[in-house]
Design a protein around this motif. Structure first.
Motif, PDB file in Angstrom:
ATOM      1  N   HIS A  64       0.803  -1.218   0.000  1.00 35.36           N
ATOM      2  CA  HIS A  64       0.000   0.000   0.000  1.00 35.36           C
ATOM      3  C   HIS A  64       0.841   1.277   0.000  1.00 35.36           C
ATOM      4  O   HIS A  64       0.481   2.276  -0.611  1.00 35.36           O
ATOM      5  CB  HIS A  64      -0.937   0.025   1.214  1.00 35.36           C
ATOM      6  CG  HIS A  64      -2.125  -0.875   1.069  1.00 35.36           C
ATOM      7  ND1 HIS A  64      -2.015  -2.243   0.957  1.00 35.36           N
ATOM      8  CD2 HIS A  64      -3.451  -0.601   1.012  1.00 35.36           C
ATOM      9  CE1 HIS A  64      -3.238  -2.767   0.846  1.00 35.36           C
ATOM     10  NE2 HIS A  64      -4.118  -1.792   0.875  1.00 35.36           N
ATOM     11  N   CYS A 410       0.165  -0.723  -4.905  1.00 32.06           N
ATOM     12  CA  CYS A 410      -1.210  -0.213  -4.969  1.00 32.06           C
ATOM     13  C   CYS A 410      -1.275   1.144  -5.668  1.00 32.06           C
ATOM     14  O   CYS A 410      -2.258   1.491  -6.308  1.00 32.06           O
ATOM     15  CB  CYS A 410      -1.790  -0.077  -3.568  1.00 32.06           C
ATOM     16  SG  CYS A 410      -2.028  -1.667  -2.751  1.00 32.06           S
ATOM     17  N   LEU A 414      -5.184   4.175  -4.203  1.00 31.03           N
ATOM     18  CA  LEU A 414      -5.593   4.878  -2.992  1.00 31.03           C
ATOM     19  C   LEU A 414      -4.654   6.003  -2.614  1.00 31.03           C
ATOM     20  O   LEU A 414      -4.869   6.660  -1.596  1.00 31.03           O
ATOM     21  CB  LEU A 414      -5.772   3.909  -1.801  1.00 31.03           C
ATOM     22  CG  LEU A 414      -4.552   3.609  -0.939  1.00 31.03           C
ATOM     23  CD1 LEU A 414      -4.978   2.909   0.332  1.00 31.03           C
ATOM     24  CD2 LEU A 414      -3.536   2.828  -1.677  1.00 31.03           C
ATOM     25  N   ARG A 438     -10.407   9.694  -3.138  1.00 30.24           N
ATOM     26  CA  ARG A 438      -9.725   8.400  -3.070  1.00 30.24           C
ATOM     27  C   ARG A 438      -8.346   8.442  -3.745  1.00 30.24           C
ATOM     28  O   ARG A 438      -7.372   7.890  -3.252  1.00 30.24           O
ATOM     29  CB  ARG A 438     -10.613   7.335  -3.725  1.00 30.24           C
ATOM     30  CG  ARG A 438      -9.940   5.996  -3.985  1.00 30.24           C
ATOM     31  CD  ARG A 438      -9.971   5.097  -2.794  1.00 30.24           C
ATOM     32  NE  ARG A 438      -9.406   3.774  -3.116  1.00 30.24           N
ATOM     33  CZ  ARG A 438      -9.312   2.780  -2.259  1.00 30.24           C
ATOM     34  NH1 ARG A 438      -9.748   2.945  -1.022  1.00 30.24           N
ATOM     35  NH2 ARG A 438      -8.798   1.624  -2.601  1.00 30.24           N
TER      36      ARG A 438
HETATM   37  S1  SF4 Z   1      -8.023  -1.795  -3.569  1.00 29.92           S
HETATM   38 FE1  SF4 Z   1      -6.246  -0.616  -4.140  1.00 29.92          FE
HETATM   39  S2  SF4 Z   1      -5.300  -0.154  -2.184  1.00 29.92           S
HETATM   40 FE2  SF4 Z   1      -6.685  -1.872  -1.809  1.00 29.92          FE
HETATM   41  S3  SF4 Z   1      -5.420  -3.696  -2.109  1.00 29.92           S
HETATM   42 FE3  SF4 Z   1      -6.370  -3.209  -4.060  1.00 29.92          FE
HETATM   43  S4  SF4 Z   1      -4.846  -1.994  -5.133  1.00 29.92           S
HETATM   44 FE4  SF4 Z   1      -4.289  -1.973  -2.992  1.00 29.92          FE
END
Ligand code: SF4
Lengths: 469, 212
Positions: A64, A410, A414, A438
């Motif tokens: 993350h 990620c 996010l 977001r």
């Molecule tokens: S939704 Fe986005 S932040 Fe969450 S695990 Fe998946 S890629 Fe990572």
């Protein structure tokens, strides 16, 4: 025995004990761990003087907070760095089946690496302190996102306290059209049932269109089950599942493989099994989808228009649309094809696997980024995906088009690392959440498939990808 | 969780109503990766003259002399007297973490915010509810007497005053059992450890490939 749904089979095979109020202790086979939701859980374990129940169930990675460029310079943000280093220290202290730390060449998004190493297997229960754990249900395993106190509970007891969900079957029959993908299918499903439509349910996706999807496509669909309100999504085992798993590092081999397959072949809903709810869709009617608002259910086909709140009779929905349009900076009735795009993000646990990158590259080949687009990020889901893409030369197509080819993580899904939108920017994003802020404060996210993101990148606005292929 | 049976300790009176969780532990401390170590920043803005940041050494920071916990007579207090609606605002579990880390084991007040109240039990803190008149009376006695101490006897649900007078209190039977035994959810689940082990052994025999 009465015919059972897949969910009921998975549930009943994991109940350790059940209380009179229906709360059950469920045994957990696989625990995926990442840096953001685990530190307080490990800390709690230490404070109580407890040991993890079965470290062999743990697969961990840092995803993350990790940067997607200049890996040689490490993590600059001290708080992000501390979270990642804390995970390193916790795994060093307690152990794990496997750990893919920052800068490991197999590191990646937790929901990409689990399946890719065969650490996610049919018939398992899989948990992770992350809501998109539903992704793993594509392998006919019961996969839930959990909170930090539950992470600690699973570490200490190998169990989770759960109540049984209701069951929903979403059957998509027929064939998806050319240029229409798993992402469009799941966005159309959410558009149909709404973001609360699956609340309280485990959703099984079935029908000939789901059977025809690759494992990557099924993961994309299950990934967004949580966006439809369901904590778990499921797809039954078939040859596609078994072909994908065979030979992966943590998948069984030899005689053990045969033994496993004999069991896995039973992991489907029985003929005549009763679901609490059934929803059906016709795949041939699904267009490439684009979200226009601040919730995944605010979605329409690329040929559609932004809605007019004045036409909405329900006052709560009307004000929801008004607020969303104001945040998104969109006028009612704007054709989707006229919305300009400032940034494009191809990545996230929804769409960062090899097939997603191939889909995008097919559209981009021989074209280049529109001058009006400020930046296009292509962020592979893992180190293995990155290497595979490079072996196929996909990165050259992206780089030649003026896209940025990044390290896995990620990223702008996010915006916990440095990758983010500026206020007011519109982004064609292959991720899963278009909530306010977001992808960066004031950023405006439109959820699309990788092919549609690539089309937006080369034309500078949302474009029906079917015109480009 | 550390069990609570008999707590005998110094009482500190925090004479304010509606103390919210942001006052108990300000938001900049939520970036922490820990759930311990919040004690030095408990009531940070009321306690120190300067602005606190995570990771700072608090021992050298200038104190606000008037704040109750800074007065030498309340040093080492384990029991906090509070007013109405203590713990309101954000649901952060960091608030009970900070109170417990500072050393408090028992809160006595007329009412608490709901989520905070629940969070206390999960973290080995006993929030006692007494009628406002009795709380008033304890505030007066505590302020009048240096080194004022109370005994909180959870198994028999009684607070003993220095003169031997007793005040009874109510507590949910299940929560009491958890506190007296030091059980949290995990502790409760571990009572079934044998069943979990038996289940695991069966599963390992039937499906060895999940245990590679
Ligand atoms: S939704 Fe986005 S932040 Fe969450 S695990 Fe998946 S890629 Fe990572």
């Amino acid at each position: 025995m009465a015919p059972q749904t897949l969910y009921e089979k998975l549930w009943s095979s994991h109940v350790v004990r059940q209380q009179p109020d229906g709360t059950a202790l469920i045994y957990i086979d696989r625990h995926l761990v990442h840096e953001v939701t685990s530190p307080q859980a490990f800390e709690g374990l230490k404070l109580a003087g407890r040991q993890p129940w079965r470290v062999g169930s743990i697969v961990a990675t840092a995803d993350h907070n990790t940067p997607t460029d200049h890996w040689d310079e490490g993590i600059k943000d001290p708080i992000s760095r501390q979270q990642v280093e804390t995970l390193d220290a916790n795994i060093r202290e307690f152990g794990a089946l496997s750990y893919f730390p920052f800068r490991d060449d197999r590191q990646g998004i937790v929901h990409v690496i689990g399946p890719e190493h065969g650490a996610t297997l049919p018939g398992m229960t899989v948990v992770c302190g992350d809501s998109h754990t539903s992704t793993h249900g594509a392998f006919a395993c019961l996969a839930h996102g959990i909170g930090t106190s539950e992470v600690e509970h699973v570490l200490a007891t190998q169990c989770l306290l759960q109540k049984k969900s209701k069951t929903m079957l979403i059957r998509v029959d027929g064939m998806l059209g050319r240029g229409v993908t798993a992402k469009d299918m799941v966005l159309a499903i959410i558009g149909r049932i709404g973001t609360a439509g699956g609340t309280g349910y485990a959703i099984e996706f079935g029908g000939s269109a789901v059977r025809a999807l690759s494992m990557e496509g099924r993961m994309t669909v299950c990934n967004m089950a949580i966006e439809a309100g369901a904590r778990a999504g499921l797809v039954a085992v078939d040859d596609t599942t078994l072909d994908y798993l065979k030979g992966r590092p943590f998948a069984p081999s030899g005689e053990m493989w045969e033994q496993a397959v004999a069991y896995w072949r039973t992991l489907h809903s029985d003929e005549g099994a009763q679901f609490d709810q059934v929803v059906t869709l016709d795949a041939s009617q699904i267009e490439p989808q684009v979200t226009w608002g601040t919730s995944p259910e605010m979605v329409t086909g690329v040929g559609g228009r932004v809605p007019d709140p004045a036409a909405e009779p329900d006052p709560v929905r009307r004000s929801g649309i008004e607020r969303a349009l104001q945040y998104m900076g969109l006028a009612p009735n704007t054709p989707i094809g006229e919305i300009p795009v400032d940034q494009v993000f191809i990545g996230s646990c929804t769409n960062s696997r090899i097939e997603d990158l191939r889909e995008a590259a097919t559209v981009v080949r021989g074209r280049s980024k529109a001058a009006s687009v400020r930046r296009v990020l292509v962020v592979p889901g893992s180190g293995l995906v990155k290497r595979q893409a490079e072996a196929e030369g996909l990165h050259k197509i992206f780089v030649a088009a003026g896209f940025e080819w990044r390290e896995p993580g990620c990223s702008m899904c996010l915006a916990m690392n440095a990758d983010r939108l500026e206020a007011g920017e519109h982004c064609a994003s292959t991720s899963n959440r278009n909530f306010e802020g977001r992808q960066g404060a004031g950023g405006r996210t439109h959820l699309v498939s990788p092919a549609m993101a690539a089309a937006a990148a080369v034309t500078g606005r949302f474009t029906d990808v079917r015109e480009l292929i | 969780m550390q069990p609570i049976t008999l707590i005998e300790g110094i009482v500190a009176p925090l004479d304010r109503a509606n103390v919210d969780t942001d006052a108990i532990i300000p938001k900049q401390f939520l970036k922490s990766i820990k759930r311990s170590g919040f004690g030095p920043n408990l009531f940070d803005e009321w306690r120190y003259l300067d602005h606190g940041e995570p990771g700072q050494d608090c021992s050298a920071r200038p104190l606000k002399p008037d704040f109750v916990l800074n007065q030498p007579r309340y040093r080492g207090a384990q029991i906090l007297l509070t007013r109405d609606n203590f713990g309101c605002g954000s649901s952060r579990e960091h608030a009970p973490w900070a109170l417990a880390d500072y050393g408090f084991r028992v809160l006595i007040g007329p009412s608490y915010a709901d989520i905070f109240f629940n969070n206390c039990f999960k973290n080995g803190l006993l929030p006692i509810v007494l009628p406002a008149a009795q709380v008033d009376e304890l505030f007066r006695a505590c302020e009048a007497t240096e080194g004022y101490r109370l005994v909180v006897d959870l198994p028999v649900q009684v607070i003993r005053r220095p003169d031997g007078a007793e005040i009874g209190f109510e507590v949910d039977a299940f929560r009491k059992e958890c506190l007296v035994n030091g059980w949290d959810d995990i502790g409760l689940t571990l009572r079934h450890a044998d069943e979990i082990r038996a289940f695991e052994a069966r599963r390992r025999a039937e499906h060895p490939y999940y245990f590679a």
